[in-house]
Design an enzyme around this catalytic site. Structure first.
Site, mmCIF file in Angstrom:
data_model
loop_
_atom_site.group_PDB
_atom_site.id
_atom_site.type_symbol
_atom_site.label_atom_id
_atom_site.label_comp_id
_atom_site.label_asym_id
_atom_site.label_seq_id
_atom_site.Cartn_x
_atom_site.Cartn_y
_atom_site.Cartn_z
ATOM 1 N N GLU A 50 64.249 16.970 27.953
ATOM 2 C CA GLU A 50 64.949 16.486 26.756
ATOM 3 C C GLU A 50 65.053 17.626 25.754
ATOM 4 O O GLU A 50 64.049 18.194 25.323
ATOM 5 C CB GLU A 50 64.269 15.273 26.097
ATOM 6 C CG GLU A 50 65.188 14.791 24.957
ATOM 7 C CD GLU A 50 64.697 13.599 24.145
ATOM 8 O OE1 GLU A 50 63.606 13.089 24.402
ATOM 9 O OE2 GLU A 50 65.445 13.227 23.217
ATOM 10 N N ASP A 102 63.583 27.755 20.717
ATOM 11 C CA ASP A 102 65.035 27.548 20.795
ATOM 12 C C ASP A 102 65.402 27.302 22.268
ATOM 13 O O ASP A 102 65.091 28.127 23.138
ATOM 14 C CB ASP A 102 65.713 28.823 20.278
ATOM 15 C CG ASP A 102 67.229 28.725 20.255
ATOM 16 O OD1 ASP A 102 67.780 27.830 20.935
ATOM 17 O OD2 ASP A 102 67.847 29.558 19.575
ATOM 18 N N ASP A 125 72.170 18.088 16.410
ATOM 19 C CA ASP A 125 72.674 18.294 15.041
ATOM 20 C C ASP A 125 74.196 18.425 15.080
ATOM 21 O O ASP A 125 74.723 19.272 15.798
ATOM 22 C CB ASP A 125 72.056 19.559 14.450
ATOM 23 C CG ASP A 125 70.559 19.405 14.265
ATOM 24 O OD1 ASP A 125 70.146 18.539 13.481
ATOM 25 O OD2 ASP A 125 69.797 20.133 14.933
ATOM 26 N N LYS A 129 80.324 20.375 8.948
ATOM 27 C CA LYS A 129 81.330 21.202 8.243
ATOM 28 C C LYS A 129 82.028 22.124 9.236
ATOM 29 O O LYS A 129 81.366 22.723 10.091
ATOM 30 C CB LYS A 129 80.650 22.056 7.175
ATOM 31 C CG LYS A 129 80.089 21.241 6.044
ATOM 32 C CD LYS A 129 79.636 22.131 4.895
ATOM 33 C CE LYS A 129 79.109 21.272 3.784
ATOM 34 N NZ LYS A 129 77.703 21.536 3.454
ATOM 35 N N ASP A 161 76.534 10.422 17.406
ATOM 36 C CA ASP A 161 77.147 9.413 16.532
ATOM 37 C C ASP A 161 78.207 10.081 15.655
ATOM 38 O O ASP A 161 78.591 9.544 14.629
ATOM 39 C CB ASP A 161 76.089 8.702 15.674
ATOM 40 C CG ASP A 161 75.405 9.635 14.697
ATOM 41 O OD1 ASP A 161 75.546 10.871 14.842
ATOM 42 O OD2 ASP A 161 74.716 9.137 13.789
ATOM 43 N N THR A 197 66.980 6.119 19.619
ATOM 44 C CA THR A 197 66.238 7.193 18.953
ATOM 45 C C THR A 197 66.238 6.975 17.437
ATOM 46 O O THR A 197 67.023 6.192 16.914
ATOM 47 C CB THR A 197 66.836 8.585 19.257
ATOM 48 O OG1 THR A 197 68.054 8.716 18.531
ATOM 49 C CG2 THR A 197 67.086 8.800 20.732
ATOM 50 N N LYS A 198 65.375 7.720 16.777
ATOM 51 C CA LYS A 198 65.259 7.636 15.324
ATOM 52 C C LYS A 198 66.590 7.953 14.655
ATOM 53 O O LYS A 198 67.051 7.264 13.761
ATOM 54 C CB LYS A 198 64.232 8.683 14.891
ATOM 55 C CG LYS A 198 63.249 8.089 14.074
ATOM 56 C CD LYS A 198 62.180 8.616 13.359
ATOM 57 C CE LYS A 198 61.412 7.511 12.716
ATOM 58 N NZ LYS A 198 60.132 7.241 13.307
ATOM 59 N N PHE A 199 67.193 9.014 15.151
ATOM 60 C CA PHE A 199 68.440 9.477 14.557
ATOM 61 C C PHE A 199 69.554 8.456 14.760
ATOM 62 O O PHE A 199 70.373 8.212 13.874
ATOM 63 C CB PHE A 199 68.818 10.815 15.190
ATOM 64 C CG PHE A 199 69.716 11.628 14.322
ATOM 65 C CD1 PHE A 199 69.204 12.338 13.248
ATOM 66 C CD2 PHE A 199 71.078 11.670 14.558
ATOM 67 C CE1 PHE A 199 70.031 13.069 12.435
ATOM 68 C CE2 PHE A 199 71.912 12.398 13.749
ATOM 69 C CZ PHE A 199 71.391 13.100 12.685
ATOM 70 N N GLU A 200 69.549 7.842 15.962
ATOM 71 C CA GLU A 200 70.562 6.827 16.260
ATOM 72 C C GLU A 200 70.396 5.618 15.331
ATOM 73 O O GLU A 200 71.372 5.089 14.807
ATOM 74 C CB GLU A 200 70.416 6.377 17.721
ATOM 75 C CG GLU A 200 71.417 5.315 18.113
ATOM 76 C CD GLU A 200 71.347 4.972 19.603
ATOM 77 O OE1 GLU A 200 70.364 5.356 20.259
ATOM 78 O OE2 GLU A 200 72.286 4.328 20.088
HETATM 79 C C1 LIG Z 1 69.608 15.453 14.768
HETATM 80 S S1 LIG Z 1 68.046 15.698 15.496
HETATM 81 C C2 LIG Z 1 67.981 14.425 16.751
HETATM 82 C C3 LIG Z 1 66.584 14.189 17.225
HETATM 83 C C4 LIG Z 1 66.428 13.116 18.317
HETATM 84 N N1 LIG Z 1 67.084 13.515 19.553
HETATM 85 C C5 LIG Z 1 66.938 11.778 17.863
HETATM 86 O O1 LIG Z 1 67.966 11.319 18.383
HETATM 87 O O2 LIG Z 1 66.297 11.179 16.965
HETATM 88 C C6 LIG Z 1 68.317 17.170 16.454
HETATM 89 C C7 LIG Z 1 67.027 17.852 16.904
HETATM 90 O O3 LIG Z 1 67.358 18.977 17.734
HETATM 91 C C8 LIG Z 1 66.509 20.061 17.406
HETATM 92 N N2 LIG Z 1 67.209 21.299 17.781
HETATM 93 C C9 LIG Z 1 68.408 21.717 17.312
HETATM 94 N N3 LIG Z 1 68.750 22.871 17.888
HETATM 95 C C10 LIG Z 1 67.749 23.192 18.747
HETATM 96 C C11 LIG Z 1 67.529 24.290 19.609
HETATM 97 N N4 LIG Z 1 68.408 25.277 19.718
HETATM 98 N N5 LIG Z 1 66.397 24.317 20.337
HETATM 99 C C12 LIG Z 1 65.496 23.310 20.223
HETATM 100 N N6 LIG Z 1 65.651 22.238 19.420
HETATM 101 C C13 LIG Z 1 66.766 22.187 18.695
HETATM 102 C C14 LIG Z 1 66.266 19.905 15.908
HETATM 103 O O4 LIG Z 1 65.084 20.547 15.506
HETATM 104 C C15 LIG Z 1 66.176 18.381 15.764
HETATM 105 O O5 LIG Z 1 64.854 17.909 15.906
#
Ligand SMILES: C[S@@+](CC[C@H](N)C(=O)[O-])C[C@H]1O[C@@H](n2cnc3c(N)ncnc32)[C@H](O)[C@@H]1O
Length: 221
Positions: A50, A102, A125, A129, A161, A197-200
């Site tokens: 994931e 990363d 994410d 923009k 979303d 998920t939390k974000f969803e």
């Molecule tokens: C918008 S959140 C969504 C989190 C989770 N999947 C949810 O649906 O609740 C995006 C997550 O991806 C992580 N993330 C973004 N780019 C990443 C990268 N290049 N490598 C690892 N994690 C990354 C961020 O730190 C963040 O926790």
């Protein structure tokens, strides 16, 4: 390359902070050499990844539902990593390992070719923009790299979303010869296998739609 994240401190609880020290040695993965996933989990089992697990709730749900699979989670968000470590410990899960890095670096330098049976990218994410679109993870180079680390026939499940990102995901994946659309073209119906998920949940509260995409790695590759 433009990073897909800005390292955010976020609010971290004292127990999450403690978990980063006390539980990391048990479940965290140090990136000091290329990974051997069979060695890491000490068994031959399907390996699922994931990307960007956030607080880790979906990862924990999937790992509990499928104890026969091994789950690797990658994120850079410390409160989420701490939260996930606490959940792994509370449920005594032996099939989850955590990477704090990363994902692009991990795919490039640490994960072996053809090693993953499934990859999940839930609500990455959106970088809404226009000038930030180049930071979005789902781009042609990224999916090509991802496909190299996946086995032939392995699943890729994405959800977002953000409609305009959903369209970008569809466009990028439809153009990628490495992937086949498992929904027969277009978006997939929401799978009951995908945990909320939390974000969803936040998106749903704000009245956002949700788009799922389901692909597999072309076995002709
Ligand atoms: C918008 S959140 C969504 C989190 C989770 N999947 C949810 O649906 O609740 C995006 C997550 O991806 C992580 N993330 C973004 N780019 C990443 C990268 N290049 N490598 C690892 N994690 C990354 C961020 O730190 C963040 O926790």
């Amino acid at each position: 390359m433009n990073r897909s994240f800005a390292r955010r401190g976020g609010r971290i609880t004292s127990s999450q902070k403690r978990a980063l020290f006390t539980l990391w040695p048990r479940y965290g993965v140090e990136l000091d050499k290329p990974l051997n996933l069979e060695e890491l989990f000490a068994r031959p089992a399907e390996k699922h990844l994931e990307i960007g697990f956030g607080m880790g709730d979906a990862l924990v749900t999937m790992a509990k539902t499928h104890p026969e699979h091994d789950y690797l989670g990658i994120d850079v968000y410390n409160p989420g990593i701490g939260h996930l470590l606490l959940q792994i410990e509370a449920a005594q899960l032996t099939n989850v390992r955590v990477i704090d890095a990363d994902v692009v670096e991990v795919l490039q330098d640490y994960l072996p070719s053809h090693s993953l049976d499934a990859v999940y990218l839930f609500f990455p994410d959106p970088w809404s923009k226009k000038r930030h679109h180049k930071r979005r993870l789902v781009q042609p180079d990224f999916v090509t790299l991802l496909a190299k680390r996946m086995k032939s026939g392995a699943y890729l499940h994405l959800a977002t979303d953000w409609e305009d990102y959903a369209q970008q995901m569809l466009q990028v994946l439809e153009a990628a010869p490495e992937f086949v659309n498992r929904a027969g073209g277009g978006f997939a119906p929401r799978s009951p296998e995908r945990p909320l998920t939390k974000f969803e949940q936040r998106g749903l509260r704000l009245g956002h739609g949700v788009w799922d995409l389901l692909y597999s790695v072309n076995s002709d590759q």
